[in-house]
Design an enzyme around this catalytic site. Structure first.
Site, PDB file in Angstrom:
ATOM      1  N   SER A  96      -0.268  -1.849   2.593  1.00  0.00           N
ATOM      2  CA  SER A  96      -0.590  -1.507   3.983  1.00  0.00           C
ATOM      3  C   SER A  96      -0.286  -2.742   4.819  1.00  0.00           C
ATOM      4  O   SER A  96      -1.026  -3.726   4.749  1.00  0.00           O
ATOM      5  CB  SER A  96      -2.075  -1.170   4.129  1.00  0.00           C
ATOM      6  OG  SER A  96      -2.441  -0.150   3.252  1.00  0.00           O
ATOM      7  N   LYS A 171      -0.775   5.002   8.394  1.00  0.00           N
ATOM      8  CA  LYS A 171      -1.882   4.332   7.696  1.00  0.00           C
ATOM      9  C   LYS A 171      -2.833   3.668   8.699  1.00  0.00           C
ATOM     10  O   LYS A 171      -4.050   3.702   8.537  1.00  0.00           O
ATOM     11  CB  LYS A 171      -1.309   3.311   6.704  1.00  0.00           C
ATOM     12  CG  LYS A 171      -2.330   2.446   6.009  1.00  0.00           C
ATOM     13  CD  LYS A 171      -3.174   3.191   4.984  1.00  0.00           C
ATOM     14  CE  LYS A 171      -4.240   2.285   4.409  1.00  0.00           C
ATOM     15  NZ  LYS A 171      -5.066   2.921   3.398  1.00  0.00           N
ATOM     16  N   LYS A 239      -8.248  -6.985   7.828  1.00  0.00           N
ATOM     17  CA  LYS A 239      -6.785  -7.150   7.778  1.00  0.00           C
ATOM     18  C   LYS A 239      -6.094  -5.957   8.456  1.00  0.00           C
ATOM     19  O   LYS A 239      -5.204  -6.123   9.291  1.00  0.00           O
ATOM     20  CB  LYS A 239      -6.368  -7.268   6.301  1.00  0.00           C
ATOM     21  CG  LYS A 239      -4.916  -7.490   6.022  1.00  0.00           C
ATOM     22  CD  LYS A 239      -4.117  -6.270   5.680  1.00  0.00           C
ATOM     23  CE  LYS A 239      -4.586  -5.485   4.492  1.00  0.00           C
ATOM     24  NZ  LYS A 239      -3.688  -4.401   4.123  1.00  0.00           N
TER      25      LYS A 239
HETATM   26  P1  NAD Z   1      -5.259  -6.926  -4.627  1.00  0.00           P
HETATM   27  O1  NAD Z   1      -5.597  -8.161  -3.891  1.00  0.00           O
HETATM   28  O2  NAD Z   1      -6.195  -6.423  -5.679  1.00  0.00           O
HETATM   29  O3  NAD Z   1      -3.799  -7.038  -5.307  1.00  0.00           O
HETATM   30  C1  NAD Z   1      -2.725  -7.717  -4.750  1.00  0.00           C
HETATM   31  C2  NAD Z   1      -1.915  -8.329  -5.874  1.00  0.00           C
HETATM   32  O4  NAD Z   1      -0.770  -8.967  -5.309  1.00  0.00           O
HETATM   33  C3  NAD Z   1      -2.666  -9.387  -6.683  1.00  0.00           C
HETATM   34  O5  NAD Z   1      -2.597  -9.075  -8.058  1.00  0.00           O
HETATM   35  C4  NAD Z   1      -1.926 -10.684  -6.341  1.00  0.00           C
HETATM   36  O6  NAD Z   1      -1.903 -11.620  -7.420  1.00  0.00           O
HETATM   37  C5  NAD Z   1      -0.547 -10.171  -6.039  1.00  0.00           C
HETATM   38  N1  NAD Z   1       0.249 -11.085  -5.213  1.00  0.00           N
HETATM   39  C6  NAD Z   1      -0.096 -11.671  -4.050  1.00  0.00           C
HETATM   40  N2  NAD Z   1       0.913 -12.455  -3.598  1.00  0.00           N
HETATM   41  C7  NAD Z   1       1.913 -12.342  -4.506  1.00  0.00           C
HETATM   42  C8  NAD Z   1       3.217 -12.922  -4.626  1.00  0.00           C
HETATM   43  N3  NAD Z   1       3.679 -13.750  -3.678  1.00  0.00           N
HETATM   44  N4  NAD Z   1       3.957 -12.597  -5.689  1.00  0.00           N
HETATM   45  C9  NAD Z   1       3.491 -11.756  -6.647  1.00  0.00           C
HETATM   46  N5  NAD Z   1       2.264 -11.188  -6.606  1.00  0.00           N
HETATM   47  C10 NAD Z   1       1.486 -11.480  -5.542  1.00  0.00           C
HETATM   48  O7  NAD Z   1      -5.049  -5.801  -3.490  1.00  0.00           O
HETATM   49  P2  NAD Z   1      -5.152  -4.208  -3.644  1.00  0.00           P
HETATM   50  O8  NAD Z   1      -6.558  -3.768  -3.433  1.00  0.00           O
HETATM   51  O9  NAD Z   1      -4.407  -3.782  -4.864  1.00  0.00           O
HETATM   52  O10 NAD Z   1      -4.348  -3.748  -2.338  1.00  0.00           O
HETATM   53  C11 NAD Z   1      -2.940  -3.791  -2.234  1.00  0.00           C
HETATM   54  C12 NAD Z   1      -2.548  -3.103  -0.939  1.00  0.00           C
HETATM   55  O11 NAD Z   1      -3.007  -1.745  -0.968  1.00  0.00           O
HETATM   56  C13 NAD Z   1      -3.165  -3.745   0.314  1.00  0.00           C
HETATM   57  O12 NAD Z   1      -2.237  -3.733   1.354  1.00  0.00           O
HETATM   58  C14 NAD Z   1      -4.355  -2.827   0.626  1.00  0.00           C
HETATM   59  O13 NAD Z   1      -4.708  -2.835   1.998  1.00  0.00           O
HETATM   60  C15 NAD Z   1      -3.805  -1.483   0.181  1.00  0.00           C
HETATM   61  N6  NAD Z   1      -4.829  -0.502  -0.195  1.00  0.00           N
HETATM   62  C16 NAD Z   1      -5.914  -0.866  -0.936  1.00  0.00           C
HETATM   63  C17 NAD Z   1      -6.873   0.090  -1.259  1.00  0.00           C
HETATM   64  C18 NAD Z   1      -8.099  -0.289  -2.057  1.00  0.00           C
HETATM   65  O14 NAD Z   1      -9.039   0.523  -2.104  1.00  0.00           O
HETATM   66  N7  NAD Z   1      -8.139  -1.440  -2.715  1.00  0.00           N
HETATM   67  C19 NAD Z   1      -6.721   1.419  -0.840  1.00  0.00           C
HETATM   68  C20 NAD Z   1      -5.585   1.772  -0.117  1.00  0.00           C
HETATM   69  C21 NAD Z   1      -4.640   0.796   0.208  1.00  0.00           C
END
Ligand code: NAD
Length: 296
Positions: A96, A171, A239
């Site tokens: 997102s 979104k 965010k």
């Molecule tokens: P998270 O923080 O759990 O996962 C993000 C991952 O990206 C981590 O494993 C991190 O190590 C990796 N990362 C960060 N920078 C990196 C880089 N430069 N190279 C490689 N890997 C890298 O986040 P999440 O909860 O999985 O969310 C991901 C996206 O999905 C976000 O944009 C969030 O807003 C969206 N989202 C989350 C949810 C939820 O309930 N958690 C629901 C819908 C949408």
């Protein structure tokens, strides 16, 4: 079958990538967090050494990262996807992020004949695990149709909302409605409590009427049980609200309710609640009214 690269194996990306493996796709994965990579490799994936390496071994590259700067770095930065991806391949960003950044990334990739679509999701970790996310897509129609079989391994629905950027605009609209709904629910339940009426009775009485909502059914029981473990963290909603307000200002759409809820969430963050579920917004109202919403 297309070879898929998957970058970003967090709360959401890890189960989503495992669902692609279960569907029979071969997967090359990358994340800065090594244990997450090891877990997906144990489930049948192959570890890539960089976003560039992942892209060079894939027909379709999926990213699931926190926010716009992370996606820009992974896709356009040094050793990025853009340096490894073959002409004709497709990058699907499922994070997102700000829609204007999606468009910028799409334009940069197009210069190298790499196709791009933004496909953020709604549904959270449980639906990521079940493969029943709602996916909102911004893409050219032909690119969308080509990727539907892949998206359907991770989601119950995938809807094309318009060209690149439209997925993230959708979104943001989703996140406005969720945030403002939680604030309205909090305001109402604090009023009921302060007026001496059991909030659970209020919830039961109104949930079937016009005030009922998916948000009310998901969050009111958790609020009354004082369960604020995430779920969806307040920091992540901050965010999204940043992206909402920035986009609103850029396109000329003032968003007074989003701005108010943003300040409520900022206040909770200052109080050390940033890692709690966004249902914890009720604590902002509870502090103002010096009360607590809970079952009698
Ligand atoms: P998270 O923080 O759990 O996962 C993000 C991952 O990206 C981590 O494993 C991190 O190590 C990796 N990362 C960060 N920078 C990196 C880089 N430069 N190279 C490689 N890997 C890298 O986040 P999440 O909860 O999985 O969310 C991901 C996206 O999905 C976000 O944009 C969030 O807003 C969206 N989202 C989350 C949810 C939820 O309930 N958690 C629901 C819908 C949408």
């Amino acid at each position: 079958m297309k070879k898929i690269g998957f970058i970003g194996l967090g709360i959401m990306g890890k189960p989503m990538s495992k669902n692609l493996l279960k569907a029979g796709y071969s997967l090359v994965v990358f994340d800065l967090n090594k244990p997450a990579v090891e877990e997906v490799v144990a489930a049948g994936g192959e570890a890539g050494s960089s976003p560039k390496d992942v892209a060079s071994k894939s027909d379709v590259i999926i990213t699931m990262l926190p926010n716009s700067p992370h996606v820009k770095e992974v896709v356009l930065g040094a050793n990025g996807v853009i340096d490894g991806a073959k002409a004709g391949s497709i990058v699907i960003d499922m994070s997102s992020i700000a829609p204007l950044v999606s468009r910028e990334i799409g334009e940069k990739l197009a210069e190298k004949n790499i196709r791009f679509m933004d496909a953020p999701v709604s549904g959270g970790e449980p639906k990521a695990i079940d493969g029943t996310l709602s996916i909102m897509v911004g893409a050219k129609e032909a690119d969308f149709e080509e990727c539907v079989p892949i998206l359907k391994c991770m989601g119950a629905s995938a809807v094309l909302c318009g060209d690149v950027g439209a997925g993230n605009v959708t979104k943001l609209a989703n996140q406005i409605i969720v945030a403002v709904n939680i604030a309205a629910m909090s305001e109402a339940l604090v009023l009921a409590t302060k007026a001496g009426v059991d909030p659970e009775s209020v919830y039961k009485a109104i949930r079937g009427g016009l005030a009922g909502s998916t948000v009310l059914d998901a969050k009111a029981p958790l609020v009354m049980a004082r369960k604020f473990d995430p779920g969806f963290r307040i920091n992540l909603h901050i965010k999204d609200l940043n992206n909402i307000l920035e986009t609103g200002h850029e396109v000329g759409a003032p968003l007074p309710l989003s701005a108010s809820v943003m300040e409520m969430m900022q206040s909770l963050k200052v109080d050390g609640h940033g890692d709690k579920d966004h249902g914890g917004l009720v604590m902002f109202y509870e502090k103002l009214a010096n009360t607590q919403v809970k079952k009698d």
